[in-house]
Design an enzyme around this catalytic site. Structure first.
Site, PDB file in Angstrom:
ATOM      1  N   ARG A  23      41.171  56.122  43.110  1.00  0.00           N
ATOM      2  CA  ARG A  23      41.486  55.201  42.021  1.00  0.00           C
ATOM      3  C   ARG A  23      42.579  55.797  41.146  1.00  0.00           C
ATOM      4  O   ARG A  23      42.613  57.018  40.923  1.00  0.00           O
ATOM      5  CB  ARG A  23      40.218  55.025  41.203  1.00  0.00           C
ATOM      6  N   THR A  56      44.000  42.022  45.900  1.00  0.00           N
ATOM      7  CA  THR A  56      43.532  43.330  46.358  1.00  0.00           C
ATOM      8  C   THR A  56      43.380  43.120  47.847  1.00  0.00           C
ATOM      9  O   THR A  56      43.525  42.002  48.320  1.00  0.00           O
ATOM     10  CB  THR A  56      42.200  43.654  45.666  1.00  0.00           C
ATOM     11  N   ASN A  76      46.155  45.936  41.854  1.00  0.00           N
ATOM     12  CA  ASN A  76      45.481  45.072  40.888  1.00  0.00           C
ATOM     13  C   ASN A  76      46.006  43.641  40.998  1.00  0.00           C
ATOM     14  O   ASN A  76      45.493  42.866  41.756  1.00  0.00           O
ATOM     15  CB  ASN A  76      45.578  45.599  39.456  1.00  0.00           C
ATOM     16  N   ASP A 124      42.606  47.048  34.001  1.00  0.00           N
ATOM     17  CA  ASP A 124      41.165  47.130  34.278  1.00  0.00           C
ATOM     18  C   ASP A 124      40.409  47.922  33.205  1.00  0.00           C
ATOM     19  O   ASP A 124      39.179  47.930  33.187  1.00  0.00           O
ATOM     20  CB  ASP A 124      40.900  47.762  35.658  1.00  0.00           C
ATOM     21  N   SER A 136      36.425  49.710  38.041  1.00  0.00           N
ATOM     22  CA  SER A 136      36.778  48.784  39.120  1.00  0.00           C
ATOM     23  C   SER A 136      35.568  47.933  39.515  1.00  0.00           C
ATOM     24  O   SER A 136      34.428  48.269  39.194  1.00  0.00           O
ATOM     25  CB  SER A 136      37.226  49.611  40.327  1.00  0.00           C
ATOM     26  N   GLY A 144      39.297  40.305  45.090  1.00  0.00           N
ATOM     27  CA  GLY A 144      38.896  39.168  44.247  1.00  0.00           C
ATOM     28  C   GLY A 144      38.506  39.547  42.833  1.00  0.00           C
ATOM     29  O   GLY A 144      37.802  38.783  42.173  1.00  0.00           O
ATOM     30  N   GLY A 145      38.955  40.727  42.345  1.00  0.00           N
ATOM     31  CA  GLY A 145      38.670  41.118  40.951  1.00  0.00           C
ATOM     32  C   GLY A 145      37.177  41.063  40.689  1.00  0.00           C
ATOM     33  O   GLY A 145      36.369  41.611  41.459  1.00  0.00           O
TER      34      GLY A 145
END
Ligand code: DON
Length: 566
Positions: free
Chosen positions: A102, A377, A397, A419, A448, A469-470
């Site tokens: 990340r 993503t 993102n 985020d 995340s 898909g967040g």
């Protein structure tokens, strides 16, 4: 005589059941089948590259690293070298590893960096500008994954992406539309004309050739992490930061390290699963959702019925409320993972759910445990003939990150800083609310939702699953698992099935057209739920492994996703 006949009947039945369980046959509604390996990704070029690595005798980790680099070339909306992600890996020796690559906040990031003089969040600052970028993690992640678990040479896994960038590839119809739709913003946000901009409009089948990206990948091939975090590539990144007023420095790049972490483990019915720990909320939230939903009989309720939807969204409201309050980077905040996933706590949360009545989100609070736009993503799933598997989710993102291309380097920068919770209570681009636990701090990883997950049954690999898909990632993975485990779907059916989503705030069941029929919509409204029809939710790429080792790929028809096995 009678009992002999009965025994004979039971024996036949037993054999039939056993045969059914062990030799599942190919049926309608199944995705591609493979015996030796399966690769499912968001783009046919990346799937082909992954498959060719497996065919050459590479293992699932070799293929995953090759696919990650391939996606940086052929799926620049989300594939990346300047973003980040998570791998969940299971080896043939049944050991599970999770890798966190990340992005991190730059060392000079500050808590209020996205607030204006009025104390409010300045719109677009954390998504559309150079300040939106976190320190990239992908290249370090790939080097670490390959060094620990790869079997082919580093050159063998990266070269296919270099060739693809040099030779170019025909873009899909969706990609042409996508690139045309961001032309204006790319031109506004870059002081030059990157390769992603064409004077005329892009059409399906046009070749996208990326010589600068090929040269960057060659530096990474020749110098591994130093080819990105120092030298020429670092000069390009830092040069861009200086020109546009960004924060990432040489020190930020040099300091970046991906991290091996303990997986989040749990059981659901007779299945075990392994998912990703903080700084993703995915694994914890999935464990909470499965723990709460196991108190209800979803199998009898049926797929996307009023009853199932109600129980699932009521669970989701509570889990997303907890996420907002407690989840963040464990290096910076103490995340009460044990307490949030404790069986008694989840039973208590389940007992708060009323059978026929919605709990309004404003009366759902985080439990007490002692202390939409272009969304891109990408998830890919890989399994090999030896029983190794990789579930990987990676991102910039937003679609094409902040849409700023590193001049000379040929790659998009991420806008992952969004985020973080820029201001407690102010929603981010996914409408997610955050709090102290996810406030910006120098060097901290932003929270995340990515949920790459592996499921096993009786010690055998059963499913490789994940989604972009967040905020909807977690609920997409959750539904796909229930679709197979409770509703008996094939992998392809489970991936194709229409989805719905609730994230506590806003207090809405968002659903795909035809996910919920009109009679059910009225009944849910009558129970006090609020509903909104939206476009696609998630894009799941997954693999189901049968007891005899046969693999069924499930590629999401919502995109250009492709499953291939051999
Ligand atoms: O890490 C996260 O949760 C987000 N940055 C993921 C973004 C995403 O899934 C966009 N995609 N469709």
């Amino acid at each position: 005589m009678k009992s002999y006949a009965l025994t004979k009947v039971s024996l036949c039945l037993f054999i039939l059941i056993l045969a059914g369980a062990c030799n599942k046959s190919i049926q309608e509604g199944m995705g591609p089948i493979g015996k030796q390996g399966m690769v499912v990704t968001a783009h046919p070029e990346a799937t082909n590259i992954g498959l060719s690595i497996l065919r050459q005798g590479g293992n699932a980790v070799d293929a995953a690293v090759a696919v990650e680099f391939a996606l940086a070339v052929c799926y620049p909306a989300a594939g990346n070298i300047a973003g980040g992600g998570f791998f969940v890996i299971r080896t043939s020796a049944k050991k599970v590893y999770t890798l966190d690559y990340r992005e991190k906040a730059p060392l000079s990031a500050t808590r209020d960096m996205y607030l204006g003089p009025d104390g409010q969040v300045v719109k677009g600052l954390s998504t559309q500008t150079i300040l939106a970028s976190g320190v990239p993690g992908t290249v370090d992640g790939m080097v670490k994954a390959h060094e620990k678990l790869g079997s082919l040479t580093w050159t063998a896994v990266i070269q296919p992406a270099i060739d693809l960038a040099k030779k170019g590839f025909p873009i899909t119809r969706r990609q042409a539309a996508d690139l045309n739709s961001i032309k204006k913003s790319i031109l506004e946000r870059n002081s030059w004309k990157p390769v992603f901009v064409k004077d005329s409009l892009w059409k399906e089948g046009d070749l996208l050739v990326q010589p600068e990206l090929a040269a960057t990948l060659e530096r990474i091939r020749d110098q591994k992490r130093d080819g990105f975090y120092t030298g020429q590539t670092a000069d390009y990144i830092v040069g861009q930061m200086q020109e546009y007023g960004g924060l990432i420095t040489y020190k930020d790049l040099q300091d970046y390290q991906s991290a091996w972490r303990e997986p989040i483990k749990g059981t659901y019915r007779n299945y075990e699963y392994f998912s990703i720990a903080p700084p993703s909320s995915g694994g914890v939230a999935l464990k909470q959702l499965l723990g709460i939903i196991s108190k209800f009989d979803i199998k009898s309720s049926g797929h996307n019925t009023v009853e199932s939807i109600h129980y699932m969204v009521e669970a989701e409201k509570r889990v997303y409320a907890d996420r907002a309050e407690y989840l963040g980077d464990p290096t910076f905040v103490s995340v009460p993972v044990e307490k949030l996933t404790d069986e008694k706590y989840l039973l208590k949360r389940a007992s708060e759910i009323k059978p026929n009545k919605a709990t309004p989100s404003d009366s759902v609070r985080a439990g007490s445990v002692g202390k939409s736009e272009s969304l891109e993503t990408t998830h890919f799933s890989i399994a090999d003939r030896w029983g190794n598997a990789v579930s990987a989710t990676t991102t910039l993102n937003g679609g094409y990150g902040n849409q700023i291309v590193v001049k000379g380097g040929g790659f998009f920068l991420n806008n992952e800083m969004d985020d973080f919770s820029s201001k407690p209570g102010t929603p981010n681009v996914y409408g997610l609310i955050g709090n102290e636990a996810n406030a910006i701090e120098p060097g901290k990883r932003m929270l995340s939702c990515m949920t790459p997950t592996l499921v096993t049954k009786n010690g055998r690999l059963f499913m490789v699953v994940g989604s972009p898909g967040g905020s909807t990632i977690i609920t997409s993975v959750f539904q796909t698992m229930l679709n197979v485990i409770d509703h008996g779907m094939t992998m392809q059916q489970a991936v194709t099935a229409k989805r719905f989503h609730h994230q506590w705030l806003p207090d809405l069941i968002q659903y795909e057209p035809s996910a919920i029929d009109t009679v059910s919509v009225s009944r849910l409204l009558g129970m006090g739920q609020h509903l909104k029809k939206i476009g696609n939710i998630g894009r799941v790429d997954a693999i189901l492994i049968w007891p005899d080792g046969t693999m069924e790929g499930g590629a999401d028809p919502r995109g250009d996703d492709t499953a291939k096995g051999f």
